[in-house]
Design a protein around this motif. Structure first.
Motif, PDB file in Angstrom:
ATOM      1  N   ALA A  52       0.810  -1.224   0.000  1.00  0.00           N
ATOM      2  CA  ALA A  52       0.000   0.000   0.000  1.00  0.00           C
ATOM      3  C   ALA A  52       0.839   1.268   0.000  1.00  0.00           C
ATOM      4  O   ALA A  52       0.523   2.224  -0.703  1.00  0.00           O
ATOM      5  CB  ALA A  52      -0.950  -0.002   1.196  1.00  0.00           C
ATOM      6  N   GLU A  53       1.903   1.311   0.757  1.00  0.00           N
ATOM      7  CA  GLU A  53       2.733   2.524   0.853  1.00  0.00           C
ATOM      8  C   GLU A  53       4.145   2.280   0.336  1.00  0.00           C
ATOM      9  O   GLU A  53       5.084   2.938   0.767  1.00  0.00           O
ATOM     10  CB  GLU A  53       2.795   2.990   2.319  1.00  0.00           C
ATOM     11  CG  GLU A  53       1.452   3.240   2.958  1.00  0.00           C
ATOM     12  CD  GLU A  53       0.713   4.409   2.333  1.00  0.00           C
ATOM     13  OE1 GLU A  53       1.365   5.324   1.794  1.00  0.00           O
ATOM     14  OE2 GLU A  53      -0.526   4.406   2.373  1.00  0.00           O
ATOM     15  N   GLY A  54       4.312   1.341  -0.555  1.00  0.00           N
ATOM     16  CA  GLY A  54       5.652   0.957  -0.991  1.00  0.00           C
ATOM     17  C   GLY A  54       6.187  -0.124  -0.062  1.00  0.00           C
ATOM     18  O   GLY A  54       5.595  -0.418   0.978  1.00  0.00           O
ATOM     19  N   PHE A  55       7.309  -0.727  -0.413  1.00  0.00           N
ATOM     20  CA  PHE A  55       7.827  -1.837   0.383  1.00  0.00           C
ATOM     21  C   PHE A  55       8.236  -1.362   1.773  1.00  0.00           C
ATOM     22  O   PHE A  55       9.144  -0.549   1.921  1.00  0.00           O
ATOM     23  CB  PHE A  55       9.010  -2.504  -0.318  1.00  0.00           C
ATOM     24  CG  PHE A  55       9.518  -3.707   0.421  1.00  0.00           C
ATOM     25  CD1 PHE A  55       8.721  -4.822   0.556  1.00  0.00           C
ATOM     26  CD2 PHE A  55      10.774  -3.703   0.999  1.00  0.00           C
ATOM     27  CE1 PHE A  55       9.164  -5.933   1.246  1.00  0.00           C
ATOM     28  CE2 PHE A  55      11.230  -4.809   1.697  1.00  0.00           C
ATOM     29  CZ  PHE A  55      10.417  -5.922   1.814  1.00  0.00           C
ATOM     30  N   PRO A  56       7.575  -1.862   2.824  1.00  0.00           N
ATOM     31  CA  PRO A  56       7.810  -1.390   4.179  1.00  0.00           C
ATOM     32  C   PRO A  56       9.198  -1.677   4.729  1.00  0.00           C
ATOM     33  O   PRO A  56       9.656  -0.978   5.628  1.00  0.00           O
ATOM     34  CB  PRO A  56       6.757  -2.128   5.010  1.00  0.00           C
ATOM     35  CG  PRO A  56       5.757  -2.620   4.035  1.00  0.00           C
ATOM     36  CD  PRO A  56       6.493  -2.830   2.760  1.00  0.00           C
ATOM     37  N   GLY A  57       9.871  -2.699   4.240  1.00  0.00           N
ATOM     38  CA  GLY A  57      11.177  -3.058   4.771  1.00  0.00           C
ATOM     39  C   GLY A  57      12.239  -1.998   4.530  1.00  0.00           C
ATOM     40  O   GLY A  57      13.286  -2.019   5.163  1.00  0.00           O
ATOM     41  N   HIS A  58      11.971  -1.084   3.621  1.00  0.00           N
ATOM     42  CA  HIS A  58      12.956  -0.056   3.299  1.00  0.00           C
ATOM     43  C   HIS A  58      12.625   1.313   3.885  1.00  0.00           C
ATOM     44  O   HIS A  58      13.418   2.240   3.770  1.00  0.00           O
ATOM     45  CB  HIS A  58      13.102   0.071   1.774  1.00  0.00           C
ATOM     46  CG  HIS A  58      13.663  -1.162   1.148  1.00  0.00           C
ATOM     47  ND1 HIS A  58      14.961  -1.564   1.319  1.00  0.00           N
ATOM     48  CD2 HIS A  58      13.078  -2.104   0.368  1.00  0.00           C
ATOM     49  CE1 HIS A  58      15.169  -2.689   0.659  1.00  0.00           C
ATOM     50  NE2 HIS A  58      14.039  -3.045   0.086  1.00  0.00           N
ATOM     51  N   ARG A  59      11.434   1.444   4.493  1.00  0.00           N
ATOM     52  CA  ARG A  59      11.041   2.735   5.064  1.00  0.00           C
ATOM     53  C   ARG A  59      10.473   2.525   6.468  1.00  0.00           C
ATOM     54  O   ARG A  59       9.477   1.832   6.642  1.00  0.00           O
ATOM     55  CB  ARG A  59      10.005   3.421   4.175  1.00  0.00           C
ATOM     56  CG  ARG A  59      10.572   3.731   2.815  1.00  0.00           C
ATOM     57  CD  ARG A  59       9.692   4.576   1.955  1.00  0.00           C
ATOM     58  NE  ARG A  59       8.271   4.353   2.127  1.00  0.00           N
ATOM     59  CZ  ARG A  59       7.374   4.857   1.325  1.00  0.00           C
ATOM     60  NH1 ARG A  59       7.741   5.594   0.306  1.00  0.00           N
ATOM     61  NH2 ARG A  59       6.095   4.648   1.517  1.00  0.00           N
ATOM     62  N   GLU A  60      11.113   3.105   7.430  1.00  0.00           N
ATOM     63  CA  GLU A  60      10.708   2.989   8.834  1.00  0.00           C
ATOM     64  C   GLU A  60       9.280   3.517   9.041  1.00  0.00           C
ATOM     65  O   GLU A  60       8.935   4.570   8.529  1.00  0.00           O
ATOM     66  CB  GLU A  60      11.685   3.762   9.718  1.00  0.00           C
ATOM     67  CG  GLU A  60      11.521   3.518  11.199  1.00  0.00           C
ATOM     68  CD  GLU A  60      11.937   2.129  11.628  1.00  0.00           C
ATOM     69  OE1 GLU A  60      11.332   1.605  12.560  1.00  0.00           O
ATOM     70  OE2 GLU A  60      12.859   1.565  11.011  1.00  0.00           O
ATOM     71  N   GLY A  61       8.454   2.773   9.766  1.00  0.00           N
ATOM     72  CA  GLY A  61       7.109   3.222  10.112  1.00  0.00           C
ATOM     73  C   GLY A  61       6.058   2.983   9.040  1.00  0.00           C
ATOM     74  O   GLY A  61       4.896   3.314   9.235  1.00  0.00           O
TER      75      GLY A  61
END
Length: 155
Positions: A52-61
């Motif tokens: 939904a918000e892009g790959f979460p593993g690369h962006r905190e939160g």
């Protein structure tokens, strides 16, 4: 070729052989609709899958929300909690190229749904407690996403 794949191949060939006479008859009568027409993909037959918000593993939160959307419904899975915050029908008139331009607003107003994952082994019942944490080699994955086929998992 093992027995099982031989049987499936034989059934496939048999199925195709039943269709060939119908196709030949339809070609002779140009006004007759094709017998295969009901089985052909329609413009609304598609599936998309994305974070939904892009790959979460690369962006905190960033939330671990994986969206699956078809020409009929949208389904959002929180891969951390294994809850479904959004599930429901979407605009069935949209074709594949229109749906590619949609944003999160198209599904974010859909209501939540219940998901109960359980396994019974030797009379003992096990309930899910959530998805595994993402690491470089594990956790929720979006493995493949194409127009008609999606492959993903949650460890």
């Amino acid at each position: 070729m093992n027995r099982k794949s031989f049987a499936l191949t034989a059934l496939s060939i048999l199925g195709i052989s039943f269709l060939i006479p119908d196709c030949a008859e339809a070609q002779q009568d140009s006004t007759a609709p094709s017998p295969l027409l009901p089985f052909m993909p329609k413009a609304q037959d598609y599936t998309h899958q994305w974070w939904a918000e892009g790959f979460p593993g690369h962006r905190e939160g960033t939330p671990w929300l994986r969206v699956t959307q078809t020409g009929t419904f949208a389904f959002v899975l929180n891969t951390e909690t294994l809850k479904i915050p959004h599930f429901g029908t979407v605009d069935t008139d949209a074709d594949y190229s229109t749906a590619l331009q949609w944003e999160n607003a198209e599904w974010s107003s859909l209501p939540p749904a219940e998901l109960d994952l359980r396994l019974t082994v030797d009379g003992k019942e096990y309930h899910h407690s959530g998805g595994g944490e993402w690491t470089r080699h594990g956790g929720p994955r979006l493995i493949e996403s194409g127009r008609f086929f999606q492959r993903s998992d949650v460890t």
